[in-house]
Design an enzyme around this catalytic site. Sequence first.
Site, PDB file in Angstrom:
ATOM      1  N   GLY A  76       0.814  -1.209   0.000  1.00 38.57           N
ATOM      2  CA  GLY A  76       0.000   0.000   0.000  1.00 38.57           C
ATOM      3  C   GLY A  76       0.850   1.262   0.000  1.00 38.57           C
ATOM      4  CG  ASN A 159      -4.027   4.623   9.472  1.00 36.43           C
ATOM      5  OD1 ASN A 159      -4.361   5.590   8.781  1.00 36.43           O
ATOM      6  ND2 ASN A 159      -2.886   4.590  10.123  1.00 36.43           N
ATOM      7  CD  GLN A 187      -6.917   0.182   8.296  1.00 38.62           C
ATOM      8  OE1 GLN A 187      -7.290  -0.907   8.684  1.00 38.62           O
ATOM      9  NE2 GLN A 187      -5.637   0.521   8.266  1.00 38.62           N
ATOM     10  CB  ALA A 208      -2.691  -8.095  -0.333  1.00 36.89           C
ATOM     11  CG  HIS A 209      -0.520  -6.186   5.167  1.00 35.33           C
ATOM     12  ND1 HIS A 209      -0.531  -5.843   6.490  1.00 35.33           N
ATOM     13  CD2 HIS A 209      -0.052  -5.107   4.499  1.00 35.33           C
ATOM     14  CE1 HIS A 209      -0.064  -4.603   6.614  1.00 35.33           C
ATOM     15  NE2 HIS A 209       0.222  -4.135   5.429  1.00 35.33           N
ATOM     16  CB  THR A 245      10.521 -10.289 -11.832  1.00 35.85           C
ATOM     17  OG1 THR A 245      11.571 -10.071 -12.775  1.00 35.85           O
ATOM     18  CG2 THR A 245       9.874 -11.640 -12.082  1.00 35.85           C
ATOM     19  CB  CYS A 333       4.109   3.529  11.053  1.00 36.30           C
ATOM     20  SG  CYS A 333       3.041   2.787   9.819  1.00 36.30           S
TER      21      CYS A 333
HETATM   22  C1  LIG Z   1      -1.428  -0.056   6.276  1.00 38.33           C
HETATM   23  C2  LIG Z   1      -1.732   1.224   5.564  1.00 38.33           C
HETATM   24  C3  LIG Z   1      -0.893   1.718   4.556  1.00 38.33           C
HETATM   25  C4  LIG Z   1       0.401   1.050   4.181  1.00 38.33           C
HETATM   26  O1  LIG Z   1       0.193  -0.181   3.538  1.00 38.33           O
HETATM   27  P1  LIG Z   1       1.392  -1.249   3.518  1.00 38.33           P
HETATM   28  O2  LIG Z   1       0.891  -2.311   2.588  1.00 38.33           O
HETATM   29  O3  LIG Z   1       1.566  -1.719   4.918  1.00 38.33           O
HETATM   30  O4  LIG Z   1       2.580  -0.535   2.980  1.00 38.33           O
HETATM   31  C5  LIG Z   1      -1.257   2.877   3.907  1.00 38.33           C
HETATM   32  N1  LIG Z   1      -2.382   3.528   4.229  1.00 38.33           N
HETATM   33  C6  LIG Z   1      -3.224   3.090   5.184  1.00 38.33           C
HETATM   34  C7  LIG Z   1      -4.472   3.848   5.484  1.00 38.33           C
HETATM   35  C8  LIG Z   1      -2.919   1.922   5.896  1.00 38.33           C
HETATM   36  O5  LIG Z   1      -3.743   1.501   6.855  1.00 38.33           O
END
Ligand SMILES: *Cc1c(COP(=O)(O)O)cnc(C)c1O
Length: 387
Positions: A76, A159, A187, A208-209, A245, A333
Amino acid sequence: MNKHYRECIYLDFAATTPVDPQVVDTMLPYFNKSFGNPSSVHYYGQQAENALEDARSQIAGILECESKEIIFTSCGSESNNLALRGVAFKVREQNKSNHIIVSSVEHHAIIQTAKQLQAQHGFELEILPVDKFGTINTATLQARIRPDTAIVSIIYANNEIGTINSISELAKICQERGVIFHTDAVQAGTYLDLHTSFLNVDLLSLGAHKFYGPKGVGVLFIRSGTPVIPILTGGGQEFGFRAGTHNIPYIVGMAKALSLVSSDKTERNLKLEYLRNQIIENVLTNIPGSYLTGHPTNRLPNHASFVFENVNGNELLTMLDIQGFACSSGSACKTGSPTPSEVLLALGIPAELALGSLRITIGFNTTQQEIDIFLDALPTIIKRLRK
Ligand SMILES: *Cc1c(COP(=O)(O)O)cnc(C)c1O
């Protein structure tokens, strides 16, 4: 009870989610069976390319856009970087527009990118204020857009505080003024409408996570014709927007995960909301000096966030961890940092109070029993910390 007697209760689904077992199964063959590089000409390459393009069209179907508007990235954060930096540089090259607008409640992946564009590349950065719930007002945006605005980026759902913005309305204002609009939907992806034509957005980021897919893979929707330069240069992958890749197992897993969370959304959201509302009502009733942060109703269905008077948020997290509860102060973070969250300060919360923040985010598998155990333990922990 503590973690010697039972497993830790995970209440931090906004930080990350476990990978759905169906997603893992979908990914596995692409590590060592169909392991080809989609850029290769031979059979293995074709197999990988088919998987890649199937994943792309699956995601395009969910976003109701064209396959060629889906760009795969590494996360993200990278999607946000590509959107903001890629558009800012290209638009400035085309028509000298030098003005960037972001909100004061963006994720670090947007705010730090915007600040770098300002400090290192001479862009003029304007940070939009929010109301006490963290909502960006359409009139505020309307008043700040200028003829030389290159891009506007506003978070879909926050978030730290869960507040949802009216992206379709905010983006519409930009559309009418011919200004490019990006939203960080990382989010929001699990719970909210992702139809890009309804949202009126030119760019939209996903990771994705956050939706029960693997870490380290993301999507950037780029509407056809949007001016963007690549920020990761090299081979011509991803229509020239993103070299490197392809991570086929992760891309395939992400498509599977997104399709799983995209069905029965309303029903799943209601179940989450039912449990989440218990947390909010219980905390505000049973813990004196507690306040909800973010919007009381227009917030993510799995999200509860608070500030507590006379409580150190980091001590609270540590104490909760010892007692077997995995929560967060807001942004993953920022944990460990002694400075108050910029997002909470942007809502007008005093710095002292902002240091006592707690975010509880539940998931699809969170049970009533887990919520009961947590709500039973929290008031005592807070009381002890205040002594
Ligand atoms: C987690 C998050 C991100 C960052 O995504 P990552 O895949 O962990 O780099 C960016 N924006 C928001 C609102 C998030 O919650």
